[in-house]
Write an enzyme that holds these catalytic residues in place. Structure first.
Site, PDB file in Angstrom:
ATOM      1  N   VAL A  84       0.856  -1.195   0.000  1.00  0.00           N
ATOM      2  CA  VAL A  84       0.000   0.000   0.000  1.00  0.00           C
ATOM      3  C   VAL A  84       0.886   1.237   0.000  1.00  0.00           C
ATOM      4  CG1 VAL A  84      -1.828   1.249   1.207  1.00  0.00           C
ATOM      5  CG2 VAL A  84      -1.769  -1.250   1.304  1.00  0.00           C
ATOM      6  N   CYS A  85       0.526   2.193  -0.846  1.00  0.00           N
ATOM      7  CA  CYS A  85       1.305   3.433  -0.927  1.00  0.00           C
ATOM      8  C   CYS A  85       0.373   4.584  -1.306  1.00  0.00           C
ATOM      9  CB  CYS A  85       2.410   3.286  -1.954  1.00  0.00           C
ATOM     10  SG  CYS A  85       1.766   2.895  -3.584  1.00  0.00           S
ATOM     11  N   ASN A  86       0.961   5.736  -1.585  1.00  0.00           N
ATOM     12  CA  ASN A  86       0.169   6.891  -2.019  1.00  0.00           C
ATOM     13  C   ASN A  86      -0.183   6.776  -3.494  1.00  0.00           C
ATOM     14  OD1 ASN A  86      -0.182   8.414   0.307  1.00  0.00           O
ATOM     15  ND2 ASN A  86       1.798   9.393   0.107  1.00  0.00           N
TER      16      ASN A  86
END
Length: 100
Positions: A7-9
Site C-alpha cells: 500500500v502506498c500513495n
C-alpha cells in the site's frame, strides 16, 4: 502460496519494489502474488491479501488498516532502509515471516 499487498500513495516507487519482490520470489521458488495499490483502494483490495505491507510514506495508516481488516491480516510498515534500497528479497522475507 502467499498474497502480498503493498500500500502506498501513488504507487511509483512501490511498484519498483513490487517488481524486485516478484523477481526474488521467482529466484527462490516461492509461489507469490504481489501487487501494489494506492491507499484509496484499500477497502476493496484487502480481502485478497495474506499480508499487507505499508510503504514508509503511509505507515501512519497502520491503525486504520488494522481496523478495516479487523486484525485478520498481518500489517506492517516496510522499513525505510529496505524501501530506499529496493531490497526485494529482504521485504519478501519479512512478508513470509509475517504469514507464519
Amino acid at each position: 502460496m502467499i498474497n502480498i499487498m503493498l500500500v502506498c500513495n501513488a504507487g511509483m516507487s512501490t511498484s519498483m519494489l513490487m517488481n524486485k519482490m516478484i523477481e526474488a520470489a521467482k529466484q527462490q521458488g516461492i509461489e507469490a502474488t504481489i501487487w501494489a495499490i494506492p491507499d484509496a483502494k484499500l477497502n476493496e483490495e484487502w480481502k485478497k491479501a495474506d499480508v499487507i505491507l505499508l510503504g514508509p510514506q503511509v505507515s501512519y495508516l497502520q491503525a486504520r488498516v488494522d481496523t478495516i481488516t479487523g486484525g485478520s491480516v498481518p500489517v506492517k510498515p516496510i522499513p525505510m532502509l529496505d524501501y530506499g534500497r529496493m531490497n526485494g528479497p529482504g521485504v519478501l522475507a519479512m512478508a513470509m515471516e509475517m504469514k507464519k
